[in-house]
Design a protein around this motif. Structure first.
Motif, PDB file in Angstrom:
ATOM      1  N   CYS A 175      -5.317  -0.889  -1.158  1.00 25.53           N
ATOM      2  CA  CYS A 175      -4.818   0.464  -1.448  1.00 25.53           C
ATOM      3  C   CYS A 175      -5.230   0.915  -2.855  1.00 25.53           C
ATOM      4  O   CYS A 175      -5.310   0.124  -3.788  1.00 25.53           O
ATOM      5  N   GLU A 176      -5.482   2.213  -2.963  1.00 23.74           N
ATOM      6  CA  GLU A 176      -5.867   2.772  -4.270  1.00 23.74           C
ATOM      7  C   GLU A 176      -4.676   2.915  -5.207  1.00 23.74           C
ATOM      8  O   GLU A 176      -4.845   3.060  -6.408  1.00 23.74           O
ATOM      9  N   GLY A 236       0.821  -1.200   0.000  1.00 20.93           N
ATOM     10  CA  GLY A 236       0.000   0.000   0.000  1.00 20.93           C
ATOM     11  C   GLY A 236       0.859   1.255   0.000  1.00 20.93           C
ATOM     12  O   GLY A 236       1.997   1.233   0.464  1.00 20.93           O
ATOM     13  N   CYS A 237       0.283   2.358  -0.503  1.00 19.83           N
ATOM     14  CA  CYS A 237       1.036   3.613  -0.596  1.00 19.83           C
ATOM     15  C   CYS A 237       1.291   4.218   0.782  1.00 19.83           C
ATOM     16  O   CYS A 237       2.206   5.013   0.965  1.00 19.83           O
ATOM     17  N   GLY A 238       0.439   3.849   1.770  1.00 21.65           N
ATOM     18  CA  GLY A 238       0.614   4.360   3.125  1.00 21.65           C
ATOM     19  C   GLY A 238      -0.099   5.673   3.386  1.00 21.65           C
ATOM     20  O   GLY A 238      -0.163   6.107   4.544  1.00 21.65           O
ATOM     21  N   THR A 239      -0.640   6.322   2.343  1.00 17.95           N
ATOM     22  CA  THR A 239      -1.228   7.651   2.544  1.00 17.95           C
ATOM     23  C   THR A 239      -2.660   7.795   2.052  1.00 17.95           C
ATOM     24  O   THR A 239      -3.330   8.754   2.412  1.00 17.95           O
ATOM     25  N   CYS A 240      -3.171   6.886   1.225  1.00 12.60           N
ATOM     26  CA  CYS A 240      -4.547   7.028   0.719  1.00 12.60           C
ATOM     27  C   CYS A 240      -5.546   6.704   1.839  1.00 12.60           C
ATOM     28  O   CYS A 240      -5.161   6.294   2.936  1.00 12.60           O
ATOM     29  N   CYS A 287      -5.303   3.059   3.110  1.00  6.33           N
ATOM     30  CA  CYS A 287      -4.095   2.828   3.923  1.00  6.33           C
ATOM     31  C   CYS A 287      -4.214   3.522   5.279  1.00  6.33           C
ATOM     32  O   CYS A 287      -3.808   2.966   6.303  1.00  6.33           O
TER      33      CYS A 287
END
Ligand SMILES: [Zn+2]
Ligand SMILES: [Zn+2]
Length: 347
Positions: free
Chosen positions: A104-105, A89-93, A96
């Motif tokens: 995750c997007e 996952g990007c960790g920020t969307c 996440c």
């Protein structure tokens, strides 16, 4: 670095020397110590995954040692022993931020959205959000075998299924995901019914914890058999294979208010299978999907492994050299293995 690479779908792979990867600002480069072969790699190579751009290096079930670190990475250092989920996952969307990195997007998937780990090195983005530190007690081959099937089964059984001791669970399909699920469900104290069409797979299922088995090639009615064994159906049921028949049976063999977890992928003409929706309503059944597992849930799984309650190494079949992966990948549909095959020699 040396990498197994293909330039056209469904065409032979070759070993080539390509430029070493460099880490992105939020990423790392991992020296690959072990990487599993998976049916998803085969689907990718066949051209079934729209994320893949050519030329491509497959491989997403990896473990190794950090070789280089991007300048904005805070939690990791060169030399750390790590593995990583196949969905990073990007960790920020929004997903996440809610802890749901597996949906995750902006997913980073090694071996699909980017080059993977059939190589000496692999670059992984979003390192702080996704890397998992490996306990010293877990070797790289075992760690690589967790990356996809075992972690997916853990999330399906523990987080999505909420399975607890004393409950009945049915596992339809005794491939890699199914056998992992059987081991995990048994460790939780549940009673497992394993279902497959091959007697040798059912023997193995019993050896790793299935209380009962049903050979779907022999019995007339799998659902009636499961309901007879359990006096009314299972609390939780997994379609670990991914076919219209196993999906239907997995929902139909539930007891009232039971949970079906779809884990096996539905591809091609099987994308939209029929569902016994009359039972879903009358019995208040739940239907859930399960897609990988977030890195922050790995410590629970790793603790059960280091405590000896789970033995994923029992599901590893054989280890091979990178050269041998060229043929092993492309013939996967013809020679299905009982255990996971892991590449652990790259030079
Ligand atoms: Zn995200
Ligand atoms: Zn996989």
């Amino acid at each position: 670095m040396r990498a197994a690479i293909y330039s056209e779908f469904a065409s032979p792979l070759t070993i080539e020397t390509v430029a070493d990867p460099t880490p992105s600002d939020h990423g790392v480069v991992i020296r690959v110590a072990a990487t599993g072969l998976c049916r998803s790699d085969w689907h990718g190579w066949m051209g079934h995954d729209p994320d893949i751009r050519l030329p491509h290096v497959p491989g997403h079930e990896l473990a190794g040692v950090i070789e280089a670190v991007g300048r904005h990475v805070g939690r990791w250092q060169v030399g750390d022993r790590v593995t990583v989920p196949f969905v990073c996952g990007c960790g920020t969307c929004a997903e996440c931020a809610a802890g749901e990195h597996q949906v995750c997007e902006r997913q980073f998937q090694p071996g699909f959205t980017h080059w993977g780990s059939f190589a000496q090195y692999v670059a992984i983005d979003y390192a702080d959000a996704n890397l998992v530190r490996l306990p010293e007690a877990i070797d790289f081959v075992t760690a690589a075998s967790l990356g996809c099937r075992f972690a997916t089964a853990f999330r399906a059984i523990v987080d999505q299924g909420q399975l607890s001791g004393g409950q009945w669970v049915a596992v339809h399909g005794c491939g890699g995901v199914g056998l992992s699920a059987i081991m995990i469900a048994n460790a939780l104290g549940a009673n497992v019914i394993a279902i497959d069409i091959h007697e040798e797979k059912l023997d193995f299922a019993r050896a790793i914890g299935a209380a009962e088995t049903v050979n779907a090639a022999v019995v007339d009615d799998v659902v009636a058999q499961v309901q007879s064994i359990t006096r009314g159906g299972v609390h939780v049921s997994l379609d670990a294979l991914g076919s219209p028949t196993t999906c239907f049976n997995s929902i139909a063999n539930l007891r009232k208010r039971g949970k079906h977890i779809q884990v096996g992928l539905m591809l091609g003409e099987h994308r939209q299978p029929s569902v016994p929706m009359d039972q879903v309503i009358a019995n208040e059944l739940e239907i859930l999907g399960s897609h990988g597992m977030q890195s922050h849930r790995y410590p629970a799984m790793l603790a059960m492994i280091t405590a000896g309650k789970l033995q994923p190494e029992k599901l590893v079949g054989k280890t091979i050299r990178l050269e041998e992966s060229l043929e092993a990948l492309t013939t996967m549909d013809r020679y299905p293995n009982t255990g996971v095959t892991v590449i652990n020699q790259f030079d």
